[in-house]
Scaffold this motif. Structure first.
Motif, short mmCIF file in Angstrom:
data_model
loop_
_atom_site.label_atom_id
_atom_site.label_comp_id
_atom_site.label_asym_id
_atom_site.label_seq_id
_atom_site.Cartn_x
_atom_site.Cartn_y
_atom_site.Cartn_z
N ASN A 74 0.83 -1.22 0.00
CA ASN A 74 0.00 0.00 0.00
C ASN A 74 0.86 1.26 0.00
OD1 ASN A 74 -2.59 0.92 -0.35
ND2 ASN A 74 -3.00 1.14 1.84
N ARG A 75 1.72 1.33 -0.99
CA ARG A 75 2.56 2.50 -1.18
C ARG A 75 2.35 3.04 -2.57
NH1 ARG A 75 8.29 -0.07 0.93
NH2 ARG A 75 7.86 0.07 3.18
N LEU A 76 2.46 4.35 -2.69
CA LEU A 76 2.37 5.04 -3.96
C LEU A 76 3.74 5.66 -4.24
CD1 LEU A 76 0.09 5.83 -6.07
CD2 LEU A 76 0.10 8.05 -4.94
N PHE A 77 4.17 5.56 -5.49
CA PHE A 77 5.48 6.09 -5.85
C PHE A 77 5.34 7.16 -6.93
CE2 PHE A 77 7.63 2.96 -3.43
CZ PHE A 77 6.99 1.74 -3.63
N LEU A 78 6.29 8.06 -6.92
CA LEU A 78 6.43 9.02 -8.01
C LEU A 78 7.90 9.00 -8.43
CD1 LEU A 78 5.20 11.17 -9.86
CD2 LEU A 78 5.85 12.88 -8.14
N ASP A 79 8.17 8.46 -9.60
CA ASP A 79 9.52 8.45 -10.14
C ASP A 79 9.68 9.66 -11.06
OD1 ASP A 79 9.05 5.08 -9.98
OD2 ASP A 79 10.90 5.96 -9.19
N MET A 80 10.69 10.44 -10.80
CA MET A 80 10.93 11.66 -11.57
C MET A 80 12.33 11.58 -12.17
SD MET A 80 9.29 14.47 -8.97
CE MET A 80 10.51 14.21 -7.70
N LYS A 81 12.44 11.88 -13.46
CA LYS A 81 13.74 11.85 -14.12
C LYS A 81 13.97 13.16 -14.84
CE LYS A 81 12.02 9.66 -18.35
NZ LYS A 81 12.14 8.49 -19.26
#
Length: 122
Positions: A74-81
């Motif tokens: 139950n985790r949300l991720f935001l990958d930013m490059k």
């Protein structure tokens, strides 16, 4: 009541990458979204996860930002490059129950994390 807590914010050089994490307690079936607020600007939506409709991105987030969810933890991720100085902001995750079964950026979110700061230097 859903509880959210972001982590992963940091100071990075332009061109760098970061992964933000949002720990979620409760709120199964909720819309989940990432927002940010840049200095002197209004808060803006970036991307969201809709339980029935999947992922959705605002134009400003397309191409460099990726939202994902670990359903087991139950985790949300935001990958930013390829981060840019204009990405400097406080980043927030938010949750709300679906509105007529769907998720939108412009329908008020009811639960917010405290935010995590991202600073990008040139």
């Amino acid at each position: 009541q859903v509880q959210l807590e972001e982590s992963g914010g940091d100071s990075v050089q332009a061109g760098g990458s970061l992964r933000l994490t949002c720990e979620i307690s409760g709120g199964k079936g909720d819309c989940l979204a990432w927002f940010r607020q840049r200095p002197g600007k209004e808060r803006e939506g970036l991307c969201l996860y809709a339980p029935d409709d999947g992922w959705s991105y605002e134009e400003i987030a397309k191409g460099r930002f990726t939202i994902s969810k670990d359903k087991e933890k139950n985790r949300l991720f935001l990958d930013m490059k390829n981060l840019k100085p204009e990405d400097t902001a406080m980043y927030y995750c938010a949750a709300r129950t679906p509105w007529y079964g769907h998720c939108f950026f412009n329908v008020a979110y009811t639960s917010w994390g405290p935010g995590t700061q991202v600073t990008v230097s040139s």
